[in-house]
Design a protein around this motif. Structure first.
Motif, mmCIF file in Angstrom:
data_model
loop_
_atom_site.group_PDB
_atom_site.id
_atom_site.type_symbol
_atom_site.label_atom_id
_atom_site.label_comp_id
_atom_site.label_asym_id
_atom_site.label_seq_id
_atom_site.Cartn_x
_atom_site.Cartn_y
_atom_site.Cartn_z
ATOM 1 N N ARG A 1 28.626 28.601 42.296
ATOM 2 C CA ARG A 1 29.912 28.183 41.733
ATOM 3 C C ARG A 1 30.173 28.873 40.408
ATOM 4 N N ASN B 1 33.358 28.497 38.172
ATOM 5 C CA ASN B 1 33.267 27.086 38.581
ATOM 6 C C ASN B 1 34.338 26.620 39.543
ATOM 7 N N TRP B 2 35.034 27.535 40.168
ATOM 8 C CA TRP B 2 35.837 27.051 41.291
ATOM 9 C C TRP B 2 35.175 27.491 42.581
ATOM 10 N N GLU B 3 35.416 26.717 43.606
ATOM 11 C CA GLU B 3 34.688 26.876 44.862
ATOM 12 C C GLU B 3 35.703 26.997 45.993
ATOM 13 N N ASN B 4 35.233 27.477 47.132
ATOM 14 C CA ASN B 4 36.177 27.608 48.231
ATOM 15 C C ASN B 4 35.499 27.526 49.576
ATOM 16 N N SER B 5 36.303 27.337 50.588
ATOM 17 C CA SER B 5 35.826 27.239 51.968
ATOM 18 C C SER B 5 36.331 28.439 52.758
ATOM 19 N N ASP C 1 35.719 29.352 32.544
ATOM 20 C CA ASP C 1 35.651 28.144 33.364
ATOM 21 C C ASP C 1 37.050 27.708 33.804
ATOM 22 N N ILE C 2 37.189 27.489 35.106
ATOM 23 C CA ILE C 2 38.502 27.205 35.651
ATOM 24 C C ILE C 2 39.072 25.881 35.120
ATOM 25 N N GLY D 1 42.885 22.771 51.139
ATOM 26 C CA GLY D 1 41.456 22.577 50.909
ATOM 27 C C GLY D 1 40.656 23.873 50.864
ATOM 28 N N HIS D 2 41.321 25.005 50.775
ATOM 29 C CA HIS D 2 40.615 26.287 50.713
ATOM 30 C C HIS D 2 39.973 26.509 49.348
ATOM 31 N N ALA D 3 40.506 25.886 48.302
ATOM 32 C CA ALA D 3 39.960 26.107 46.956
ATOM 33 C C ALA D 3 39.960 24.799 46.170
ATOM 34 N N TRP D 4 38.942 24.630 45.350
ATOM 35 C CA TRP D 4 38.854 23.417 44.546
ATOM 36 C C TRP D 4 37.959 23.633 43.332
ATOM 37 N N TYR D 5 37.987 22.676 42.426
ATOM 38 C CA TYR D 5 37.037 22.659 41.306
ATOM 39 C C TYR D 5 36.856 21.213 40.859
ATOM 40 N N SER E 1 40.055 25.929 56.986
ATOM 41 C CA SER E 1 40.324 26.252 55.582
ATOM 42 C C SER E 1 41.536 27.169 55.487
#
Lengths: 328, 328, 328, 328
Positions: free
Chosen positions: C89, C94-98, D5-6, D116-120, D318
């Protein structure tokens, strides 16, 4: 059906955690030392070879677990591609070639289960965290067995022939006692560190009588799922202790599930997967083709052989296809 | 580059059409009779095993031919699925398991080429019609080799070590003379019906220095295609006659293409594929991992072993993945 | 069952070969000129949208033709991969993805059949050689429809509602006469160049009552194959002439096979596929989800809408998945 | 490069959490009410249609993100299968057919990114737990957008033409100010709830000059990864507020990453993915083919149209492939 809790069932089960150090991910295959290999080599008498891998993608289909796909085999290049101009034969000096691709479940044909294929209480074999399975097995993946290979003396216990049936019926249990009786009747001495192969006749049913007959015989609905209810050994403390004492490095069958799928003794499904893979570190080979090997053993009365299996070296695989070889 | 016509190149090449009958689809593996197997078994000294299959889907990737995909390995079930509620742990008595699927080119890792992988003049090995390859190989598919298995005495010719280099450079040729010199220098007697394995160091370059280094060294653009230009032996009538006279049942290397890819001698690409697979019926194993085996052979000065290979039993496959085993 | 010969059956069938020139690979979608599009746009009253694509890979599975696989959907990256350290991450701030991958039959969910999906007498639509299908459709592939798009006035004929049943039974036939009666009863005027959509209720059976109910109702064994025997229209010369005269550009249903699968009238399977795709050049959309659209049409008594479909632009595809949209 | 950091970057970013209720998984597509759809319909003038989906699996390949596979398209049945006897033409009354399968990354061609493809910070759009992505998106999967459809007035901002270049160079930034200037220069009024499409010319570079040119122009190594460094807009609070105020329901581009990949302004990669998908709930469509649409807009000086997109209805995806349609 409500299942019994596996932790309770296996509360007194033997294990091999720490036996080969805290970093070990290979398990009982460690028993296959050079001397064990040489013992296997010494079992060769005639130089006759048998491959135990099932056909993949043949006309009658593949005997997969109901929720798994059969293998897809697709041509990328064949004579048709040349004829339609998709490949230029001139480009290669007028020689042509074929190429293809597989869509294949790791457990969708003859294969080896990795130690990390089954777990409970949040831990894999040797105490590794089950979280390490996310997105691929960082611990106890099949690459460890693939890298080492499984080479040693193999012994076939032909329970179907011992019972004088073509194949065991759905859900039938094979006891430890019967394994011993079968060995005695066959005149074979099971020695420590032998690879143990048990024949039920299940795969032969599929190939002899067809898909309908196979799923008709073994297919059941259990708790809403379409599953198989195959015959085989099942967990008892005595059986697990016997595997432990015998230092059995590897276990194989001609069934999809390797054990009595719906275990009457324990009131759960496939408890041996947990007891073998997770506790004892005994890897399992399923869906082996045993008919020709069994016939040959019956013919010469000799049930041991050099066993050589090496699954595909899939990094992080919960299992991998294999085509084991027995050399008598 | 304009290519020479393969029919002309191979006009005087030896073949095995009819040698094992007009229906034969197994080819030179027929040489691996029981006595040949026993000769292989007799080569075992220590009981040390080596698996020759490359890792599939590891972090650094796989050394595939440029137009092929690396293997995709996808999890169907792991601890994450349990946590997100996609699998109920309760359903199985609180034990959990992992499952996975592969998207895999038949020739995308260590594998065996079927005899029907290459042809010219409309005919496969033994004269079978190349039209039989359409939609899957009805003739000379890899299942014949998978069913029989390849078991015999293997001999490693470690050309890289003989030249005292880590790996041969792109496009370098290995002559028949050099093979003989290498065998002599190694002190190994090549016997009839030995499985011949040649080491160039190519795979080790990939794993030691990485993908960029490998494709940097061997990748070229040829006639508009991105291809590899690997080192290896190449077709001469003398070399093919030698394989024929030696009754070599099976040939393996640690390269993707098994031969000098762009053959200077003949002015074409991969002529040995046609000479071996289609004419002599000699199946080929590519992309073998030979480093540890080669080190062990150098250590004890003994370059022969029991060789056991059985590709996956893919019906109609132009080839199939394998994880060969050498037992010293 | 012995099948009648399709050439004989279609001997007097109308065709559109040459209608749009000898190079045309688009067929009746050519009827969807700008004025036809504007006529579709004019059908919009409320601005309500309906998507007709079935869910892919949902819990209850997908209603595929028995020899096809349901779609496999595999995660390449999700929160689990982050937790097990397979994706850092930190690497992305620190952003994440699928990320994910599909193994999908072109005809395995709601889709459009390319004109080259069916042929006889060695010729595709417009006379193109059927050899051009080898290794991918060089002619009449789905890319032509994907590139053009299918936009025009759509009309729903809700035969199930007209019969006052939830779904038509297996093998039931819908006649041309019934289509006309249904239109009359619905109060809709079918105009030239309308996209025709016929509802049988078949897909709803799958999603409402489940897989077992669906295959129980429609699944049969025919000539040794497991197939579906779905309800629908079937080939008669009159029906084909009517499609021809009406210049119907595109035909859709909520069944897997788009027509009465086992055609009693003609004594063969799926003759309309040949009559529509190969002769008339009318592309077909199968497995549409019509329930909500049908309810809305019944509610406001208006059965026309703007129809917008564009299959995935798969080059050389015999068909491609789509998610058509209807706008009322 | 160390990334910012996002969470810090987006500390003051606007969001739509709760805007459509705490259970909402559709996001800004909710803005596409019936009146918004009718406004899109009203934009149609000529009845000319444009499909925006890229060809999948064409000769020159597909412009995928470097770590993704291009789509594999494999024939299951074609004329070759008939000729080799794998399919009996007699079985179907002498008509024949083709069938095929795809191995396709959800984001491997023109597609829609699910929310839901990207999150933090462990949360998806609307506060859903990121753990719900494990093994497939239980929350904010692409099925919500697929089910609703994206239909409304679309506006193309042709930045490449505005700059009078064939395509923007790698890493070039497009500012909010430039978007407004471009709209003014084009004479188009951007209205609330318009679908916004931005053209850079990137996809055209791939198809016009080829794969090498495309990856040569946009490919870079960043922090050890091979990635693209494409041109586009990037995150600023002002830009996000503008999207928020304009109630933009959906955003599309002709790039793989939809934004300036390596964002100079924020010191991270793809911050808009987090700001749009996770915070604002604005879904994104990438890899659109805009050349013909752009030419037509330039020709008639009209840059608005009816936009209709519906990705494949992949449950838990995704993202999913799509072939959007623009109707002028």
């Amino acid at each position: 059906m409500g299942y019994e809790d596996i932790s309770s069932i296996l509360a007194d089960a033997p294990d091999n955690w720490g036996t080969w150090g805290e970093d070990d991910e290979l398990g009982a295959v460690n028993y296959l030392t050079e001397s064990a290999v040489l013992r296997g080599v010494a079992a060769v008498e005639h130089g006759t070879t048998f491959t135990l891998g099932l056909p993949v993608g043949g006309d009658g289909g593949d005997p997969v677990w109901p929720s798994r796909d059969e293998t897809g085999h697709y041509m990328l290049r064949d004579k048709g591609h040349v004829e339609s101009g998709k490949v230029s034969r001139e480009a290669f000096g007028n020689w042509e070639n074929s190429d293809d691709v597989l869509h294949m479940f790791n457990h969708g044909t003859t294969h080896v289960d990795a130690l990390g294929h089954a777990w409970y209480d949040e831990s894999l074999y040797n105490g590794f965290d089950a979280n390490s399975t996310k997105g691929g097995l960082d611990r106890c993946g099949v690459e460890h067995i693939a890298d080492h290979g499984v080479v040693g003396r193999g012994v076939l216990l032909d329970v179907a022939r011992h019972r004088d049936v073509s194949h065991l019926a759905h859900g039938e249990r094979i006891t430890l006692e019967e394994l011993r009786e079968c060995a005695d009747a066959q005149g074979v001495d099971l020695e420590k560190r032998d690879v143990l192969i048990v024949r039920t006749g299940a795969m032969e049913l599929f190939y002899r009588e067809g898909r309908e007959a196979f799923y008709g015989e073994y297919g059941v609905v259990d708790d809403g799922d379409r599953v198989l209810d195959e015959p085989g050994i099942t967990y008892t403390e005595a059986l697990a202790e016997w595997f432990h004492d015998m230092e059995i490095p590897f276990f194989g069958t001609d069934t999809v599930t390797a054990e009595q799928t719906l275990s009457e003794e324990t009131g759960t499904r496939n408890p041996l997967h947990a007891a073998f893979l997770r506790d004892l570190g005994v890897a399992i080979s399923e869906m082996n083709r045993l008919d020709e090997l069994a016939d040959a053993c019956a013919d010469d009365g000799s049930y041991d052989f050099l066993f050589v299996a090496a699954p595909l070296h899939v990094v992080g695989g919960s299992g991998a296809p294999a085509n084991p070889v027995a050399i008598k």
